[in-house]
Design a protein around this motif. Structure first.
Motif, PDB file in Angstrom:
ATOM      1  N   GLY A   3       0.801  -1.210   0.000  1.00  0.00           N
ATOM      2  CA  GLY A   3       0.000   0.000   0.000  1.00  0.00           C
ATOM      3  C   GLY A   3       0.828   1.251   0.000  1.00  0.00           C
ATOM      4  N   ASP A   4       2.056   1.164   0.565  1.00  0.00           N
ATOM      5  CA  ASP A   4       2.944   2.315   0.591  1.00  0.00           C
ATOM      6  C   ASP A   4       3.834   2.388  -0.638  1.00  0.00           C
ATOM      7  OD1 ASP A   4       1.997   2.968   3.112  1.00  0.00           O
ATOM      8  OD2 ASP A   4       3.441   1.661   4.117  1.00  0.00           O
ATOM      9  N   GLN A   5       3.799   1.377  -1.481  1.00  0.00           N
ATOM     10  CA  GLN A   5       4.687   1.294  -2.621  1.00  0.00           C
ATOM     11  C   GLN A   5       4.069   1.964  -3.839  1.00  0.00           C
ATOM     12  OE1 GLN A   5       5.560  -2.674  -3.966  1.00  0.00           O
ATOM     13  NE2 GLN A   5       7.716  -2.189  -4.314  1.00  0.00           N
ATOM     14  N   LEU A   6       4.924   2.578  -4.652  1.00  0.00           N
ATOM     15  CA  LEU A   6       4.449   3.166  -5.893  1.00  0.00           C
ATOM     16  C   LEU A   6       3.863   2.086  -6.788  1.00  0.00           C
ATOM     17  CD1 LEU A   6       7.436   5.551  -6.696  1.00  0.00           C
ATOM     18  CD2 LEU A   6       5.229   6.175  -5.726  1.00  0.00           C
ATOM     19  N   GLN A   7       2.814   2.440  -7.536  1.00  0.00           N
ATOM     20  CA  GLN A   7       2.120   1.464  -8.373  1.00  0.00           C
ATOM     21  C   GLN A   7       3.039   0.829  -9.405  1.00  0.00           C
ATOM     22  OE1 GLN A   7      -0.867   0.222  -8.109  1.00  0.00           O
ATOM     23  NE2 GLN A   7      -0.715  -1.025  -9.973  1.00  0.00           N
ATOM     24  N   VAL A   8       3.936   1.624 -10.005  1.00  0.00           N
ATOM     25  CA  VAL A   8       4.823   1.093 -11.030  1.00  0.00           C
ATOM     26  C   VAL A   8       5.781   0.062 -10.436  1.00  0.00           C
ATOM     27  CG1 VAL A   8       6.503   2.991 -10.766  1.00  0.00           C
ATOM     28  CG2 VAL A   8       6.415   1.676 -12.905  1.00  0.00           C
ATOM     29  N   LEU A   9       6.236   0.297  -9.211  1.00  0.00           N
ATOM     30  CA  LEU A   9       7.149  -0.647  -8.573  1.00  0.00           C
ATOM     31  C   LEU A   9       6.404  -1.899  -8.121  1.00  0.00           C
ATOM     32  CD1 LEU A   9       9.354   1.807  -6.469  1.00  0.00           C
ATOM     33  CD2 LEU A   9       9.509   1.182  -8.891  1.00  0.00           C
ATOM     34  N   HIS A  10       5.192  -1.687  -7.641  1.00  0.00           N
ATOM     35  CA  HIS A  10       4.370  -2.829  -7.236  1.00  0.00           C
ATOM     36  C   HIS A  10       4.065  -3.716  -8.447  1.00  0.00           C
ATOM     37  CE1 HIS A  10       1.645  -5.115  -4.771  1.00  0.00           C
ATOM     38  NE2 HIS A  10       0.597  -4.813  -5.513  1.00  0.00           N
ATOM     39  N   ALA A  11       3.814  -3.075  -9.587  1.00  0.00           N
ATOM     40  CA  ALA A  11       3.549  -3.831 -10.812  1.00  0.00           C
ATOM     41  C   ALA A  11       4.769  -4.631 -11.247  1.00  0.00           C
ATOM     42  CB  ALA A  11       3.128  -2.880 -11.930  1.00  0.00           C
ATOM     43  N   LEU A  12       5.954  -4.060 -11.106  1.00  0.00           N
ATOM     44  CA  LEU A  12       7.182  -4.775 -11.446  1.00  0.00           C
ATOM     45  C   LEU A  12       7.388  -5.984 -10.535  1.00  0.00           C
ATOM     46  CD1 LEU A  12       9.714  -1.871 -12.105  1.00  0.00           C
ATOM     47  CD2 LEU A  12       8.962  -3.568 -13.760  1.00  0.00           C
ATOM     48  N   ASP A  13       7.110  -5.800  -9.244  1.00  0.00           N
ATOM     49  CA  ASP A  13       7.309  -6.893  -8.290  1.00  0.00           C
ATOM     50  C   ASP A  13       6.397  -8.080  -8.565  1.00  0.00           C
ATOM     51  OD1 ASP A  13       9.360  -5.796  -6.828  1.00  0.00           O
ATOM     52  OD2 ASP A  13       8.049  -4.819  -5.371  1.00  0.00           O
ATOM     53  N   LEU A  14       5.186  -7.799  -9.040  1.00  0.00           N
ATOM     54  CA  LEU A  14       4.201  -8.865  -9.242  1.00  0.00           C
ATOM     55  C   LEU A  14       4.083  -9.316 -10.700  1.00  0.00           C
ATOM     56  CD1 LEU A  14       1.328  -7.612  -6.905  1.00  0.00           C
ATOM     57  CD2 LEU A  14       3.200  -9.173  -6.374  1.00  0.00           C
ATOM     58  N   ALA A  15       4.871  -8.698 -11.589  1.00  0.00           N
ATOM     59  CA  ALA A  15       4.760  -9.010 -13.019  1.00  0.00           C
ATOM     60  C   ALA A  15       5.116 -10.460 -13.299  1.00  0.00           C
ATOM     61  CB  ALA A  15       5.674  -8.090 -13.824  1.00  0.00           C
ATOM     62  N   LYS A  16       4.353 -11.081 -14.187  1.00  0.00           N
ATOM     63  CA  LYS A  16       4.689 -12.426 -14.633  1.00  0.00           C
ATOM     64  C   LYS A  16       5.917 -12.364 -15.530  1.00  0.00           C
ATOM     65  CE  LYS A  16      -0.060 -14.179 -14.486  1.00  0.00           C
ATOM     66  NZ  LYS A  16      -1.180 -14.786 -15.269  1.00  0.00           N
ATOM     67  N   THR A  17       6.619 -13.465 -15.606  1.00  0.00           N
ATOM     68  CA  THR A  17       7.795 -13.527 -16.466  1.00  0.00           C
ATOM     69  C   THR A  17       7.380 -13.281 -17.914  1.00  0.00           C
ATOM     70  OG1 THR A  17       8.875 -15.088 -14.985  1.00  0.00           O
ATOM     71  CG2 THR A  17       9.716 -14.957 -17.234  1.00  0.00           C
ATOM     72  N   GLU A 154      16.418  -4.338 -10.819  1.00  0.00           N
ATOM     73  CA  GLU A 154      15.352  -3.343 -10.869  1.00  0.00           C
ATOM     74  C   GLU A 154      14.310  -3.645 -11.947  1.00  0.00           C
ATOM     75  OE1 GLU A 154      17.840   0.373  -8.910  1.00  0.00           O
ATOM     76  OE2 GLU A 154      17.460   0.404 -11.065  1.00  0.00           O
ATOM     77  N   TYR A 155      14.653  -4.478 -12.896  1.00  0.00           N
ATOM     78  CA  TYR A 155      13.684  -4.935 -13.888  1.00  0.00           C
ATOM     79  C   TYR A 155      12.853  -6.120 -13.389  1.00  0.00           C
ATOM     80  CZ  TYR A 155      14.925  -2.319 -18.155  1.00  0.00           C
ATOM     81  OH  TYR A 155      15.090  -1.350 -19.111  1.00  0.00           O
ATOM     82  N   ALA A 156      13.441  -6.948 -12.536  1.00  0.00           N
ATOM     83  CA  ALA A 156      12.868  -8.255 -12.217  1.00  0.00           C
ATOM     84  C   ALA A 156      11.699  -8.163 -11.248  1.00  0.00           C
ATOM     85  CB  ALA A 156      13.949  -9.160 -11.634  1.00  0.00           C
ATOM     86  N   ASN A 157      10.879  -9.222 -11.212  1.00  0.00           N
ATOM     87  CA  ASN A 157       9.855  -9.340 -10.175  1.00  0.00           C
ATOM     88  C   ASN A 157      10.477 -10.009  -8.949  1.00  0.00           C
ATOM     89  OD1 ASN A 157       9.540 -12.322 -10.293  1.00  0.00           O
ATOM     90  ND2 ASN A 157       8.696 -11.917 -12.315  1.00  0.00           N
ATOM     91  N   LYS A 158       9.826  -9.857  -7.804  1.00  0.00           N
ATOM     92  CA  LYS A 158      10.449 -10.327  -6.570  1.00  0.00           C
ATOM     93  C   LYS A 158      10.460 -11.845  -6.439  1.00  0.00           C
ATOM     94  CE  LYS A 158       6.311  -9.721  -3.632  1.00  0.00           C
ATOM     95  NZ  LYS A 158       5.782  -8.990  -2.447  1.00  0.00           N
ATOM     96  N   LYS A 159       9.557 -12.518  -7.149  1.00  0.00           N
ATOM     97  CA  LYS A 159       9.467 -13.965  -7.036  1.00  0.00           C
ATOM     98  C   LYS A 159      10.647 -14.668  -7.700  1.00  0.00           C
ATOM     99  CE  LYS A 159       6.363 -17.868  -7.947  1.00  0.00           C
ATOM    100  NZ  LYS A 159       5.062 -18.298  -8.538  1.00  0.00           N
ATOM    101  N   PRO A 237      15.234   1.009 -21.973  1.00  0.00           N
ATOM    102  CA  PRO A 237      14.821   2.182 -21.203  1.00  0.00           C
ATOM    103  C   PRO A 237      15.506   2.198 -19.848  1.00  0.00           C
ATOM    104  CG  PRO A 237      13.130   0.493 -21.095  1.00  0.00           C
ATOM    105  CD  PRO A 237      14.169  -0.020 -22.050  1.00  0.00           C
ATOM    106  N   GLU A 238      15.562   3.373 -19.244  1.00  0.00           N
ATOM    107  CA  GLU A 238      16.071   3.468 -17.874  1.00  0.00           C
ATOM    108  C   GLU A 238      15.182   2.658 -16.947  1.00  0.00           C
ATOM    109  OE1 GLU A 238      18.218   3.517 -15.400  1.00  0.00           O
ATOM    110  OE2 GLU A 238      19.007   5.396 -16.230  1.00  0.00           O
ATOM    111  N   THR A 239      15.763   2.116 -15.877  1.00  0.00           N
ATOM    112  CA  THR A 239      14.955   1.311 -14.958  1.00  0.00           C
ATOM    113  C   THR A 239      13.935   2.192 -14.240  1.00  0.00           C
ATOM    114  OG1 THR A 239      16.367   1.569 -13.009  1.00  0.00           O
ATOM    115  CG2 THR A 239      16.954  -0.170 -14.579  1.00  0.00           C
ATOM    116  N   ALA A 240      12.768   1.613 -13.979  1.00  0.00           N
ATOM    117  CA  ALA A 240      11.690   2.375 -13.331  1.00  0.00           C
ATOM    118  C   ALA A 240      12.081   2.819 -11.938  1.00  0.00           C
ATOM    119  CB  ALA A 240      10.423   1.526 -13.275  1.00  0.00           C
ATOM    120  N   ARG A 241      12.839   2.009 -11.243  1.00  0.00           N
ATOM    121  CA  ARG A 241      13.208   2.353  -9.866  1.00  0.00           C
ATOM    122  C   ARG A 241      14.151   3.557  -9.837  1.00  0.00           C
ATOM    123  NH1 ARG A 241      11.705  -3.176  -8.993  1.00  0.00           N
ATOM    124  NH2 ARG A 241      10.530  -3.270  -7.041  1.00  0.00           N
ATOM    125  N   TYR A 242      15.083   3.639 -10.777  1.00  0.00           N
ATOM    126  CA  TYR A 242      15.930   4.825 -10.824  1.00  0.00           C
ATOM    127  C   TYR A 242      15.109   6.047 -11.223  1.00  0.00           C
ATOM    128  CZ  TYR A 242      19.621   8.113 -11.829  1.00  0.00           C
ATOM    129  OH  TYR A 242      20.411   9.235 -11.812  1.00  0.00           O
TER     130      TYR A 242
END
Length: 535
Positions: A3-17, A154-159, A237-242
């Motif tokens: 809930g505290d995380q930016l949507q773009v970062l949350h999307a990266l963390d949960l993105a399917k391969t 910074e590109y990868a999902n957390k899983k 592209p530049e990484t979303a986290r940067y």
């Protein structure tokens, strides 16, 4: 935390391969393919350089590089790599990952070619020129470490983040393998074309002048994969986290990631402003707050990488000397120069194929299941066991009927180095530090590793020489047996230092670095590590 995380970062963390994950792995991984090829191909031609430039015409034995020259040729690239890791690590956090990512490849291309153009009639001038360009080649290689690791994390999902970063690093194994295969092809081609006999006889004792082309071609080939990768790096592209956390532009981060992931992502610029106002997210590298939150972690990543590289690079760069000592490779004075290149390349290719490459991919397959901590601890422990198993009964292994057993045991140390700390020391620093310091801290950790490689490259060169059977210029060694014992102790210390490294399995980068939580300073402590060890 989500809930505290930016949507773009949350999307990266949960993105399917997706396809962009594999594209990033290939683009970043080809850099590591080139890095490994360039760093380790020198070990294939070091003895050839001695034959060509330090051979005494009419003498009874082939030429040998003097100790100081051999140390410089083997170790100077590591000095450049250390410098590049610190510089580009810092620059990657200041300018962005993408802006400096292409610079490293250009340096590698230019210096790989220049390394093979070290022309002179004076051996000293050839070695100085070669060392000069090998230093700057290492400088470019050094930049690839923090940038590739940071970009992939910074590109990868957390899983599956560990597997993705590990896959980038695993390309190093293919670089070592291709280096050996290419050296086999080149040496075989020259041997056939110029009718060079494999063994020295009374009619053929000198090194043919064509051998001078062999080492140049092998070194210059390193420019090819780097050149082929440059265009694709510039398209990333530049990484979303940067972009979001350091450049403070959530809208561009969302746009960039929506394009590569082919989904709509909310920009969250308002949440970003609230997020970046937190006092807890404003500390720098040289502050008490960084020391409180990440001081132990940085100490753990630097010491583990330092100790690992002492052993790993010693084994890789001087396995040719070890194999000669146990009789697996014939003595130099029985082979022609080109035959010796062929024999060394064949031996190193076999080790890479059977142990080095599989070790990397075991890590890729299991790291997100076992975790970083367990794999690193296991790797250091097994390397310690095998080093002592080789060293204590060393004279047993040097008997001709037992040398195959020695090679098998020795190759297992490579397997557990790569299915162990050689991979995890690269992965973990890209996961546990804040975005604005991630590349810098990875560069510091990697530079500590290259300091260990320098110790290994220079130290093992002298220590491994038997003082009773030393060649000219090698007079103070303690022999291979005692050197293996020292490397075993080094690996044991690495296992102990692993206790300072936290587990990042299954956690987001912001969760590990504390960028979502004001109270994170107390969240990741050594108690967490002990719990992981107990599981």
């Amino acid at each position: 935390m989500a809930g505290d995380q930016l949507q773009v970062l949350h999307a990266l963390d949960l993105a399917k391969t997706q396809w962009y994950h594999f594209t990033a792995i290939i683009i970043a991984g080809m850099g590591f393919f080139t890095d490994a090829y360039d760093l380790f191909c020198i070990s294939l031609v070091t003895k050839l350089l001695g034959r060509i430039y330090y051979h005494v015409e009419g003498g009874p034995n082939p030429g040998v590089l003097p100790a100081n020259v051999a140390a410089a040729v083997n170790g100077v690239a590591f000095c450049g790599t250390l410098t590049g890791q610190l510089f580009f690590g810092w620059l990657g956090d200041k300018m962005g990952r993408k802006k400096v990512y292409g610079m490293t490849l250009l340096i590698m291309v230019i210096c790989s070619i220049a390394s093979g153009l070290s022309f002179s009639d004076d051996p000293k001038a050839v070695m100085i020129t070669l060392c000069f360009f090998r230093f700057w080649l290492g400088f470019g290689i050094g930049g690839d470490y923090p940038l590739s690791a940071t970009i992939m994390s910074e590109y990868a999902n957390k899983k599956t983040r560990g597997a993705f970063i590990g896959a980038v690093f695993a390309m190093q194994g293919f670089g070592i393998l291709v280096g050996g295969v290419f050296a086999i092809i080149v040496s075989s081609s020259f041997r056939a074309k110029y009718n060079v006999p494999p063994y020295i006889n009374d009619e053929f004792r000198s090194t043919p002048h064509e051998a001078d082309y062999v080492w140049r071609i092998i070194l210059m080939f390193g420019a090819v994969p780097a050149a082929l990768t440059y265009y694709w790096r510039m398209k990333m592209p530049e990484t979303a986290r940067y972009t979001a956390l350091v450049a403070k532009n959530a809208e561009k981060a969302a746009t960039d990631m929506a394009r590569v992931m082919q989904v709509d992502i909310e920009a969250d610029q308002g949440k970003l402003e609230d997020f970046t106002e937190k006092e807890s997210n404003s500390f720098g590298l040289f502050t008490k707050e960084f020391l409180r939150r990440h001081g132990v972690h940085l100490l753990g990543t630097t010491t583990c990488w330092f100790l690992l590289d002492i052993a790993f690079y010693s084994q890789n760069l001087f396995q040719k000397d070890v194999f000669s000592a146990i009789g697996w490779i014939p003595k130099a004075n029985t082979m022609s120069a080109i035959e010796e290149v062929f024999r060394i390349a064949r031996a190193q290719t076999l080790i890479a194929l059977c142990s080095t490459v599989p070790g990397y991919w075991f890590t890729v397959a299991l790291i997100d299941r076992m975790g970083r901590f367990k794999i690193q601890l296991m790797g250091f422990t097994m390397m310690t066991i095998f080093m002592f198993a080789l060293a204590i009964p060393y004279h047993h292994w040097t008997q001709k009927e037992n040398n195959i057993g020695f090679v098998v045991m020795y190759s297992l140390t490579f397997f557990f180095a790569n299915f162990g700390p050689n991979a995890t020391t690269f992965i973990v620093p890209a996961e546990i530090f804040p975005a604005r310091l991630r590349s810098t801290c990875h560069g510091i950790s990697a530079a500590s590793g290259k300091l260990g490689a320098i110790v290994g490259a220079f130290g093992f060169l002298y220590l491994s020489q038997d003082k009773h059977k030393a060649e000219p210029g090698y007079s103070r060694g303690i022999g291979v047996k005692n050197t293996l014992i020292i490397l075993g102790v080094v690996n044991l210390l690495g296992a102990l230092c692993t206790l300072m490294v936290p587990e990042a399995k299954g956690k987001s980068l912001e969760e590990m670095s504390g960028e979502n939580d004001d109270d994170y300073g107390d969240a990741v402590k050594l108690e967490d590590v002990s719990k992981v060890a107990a599981d």
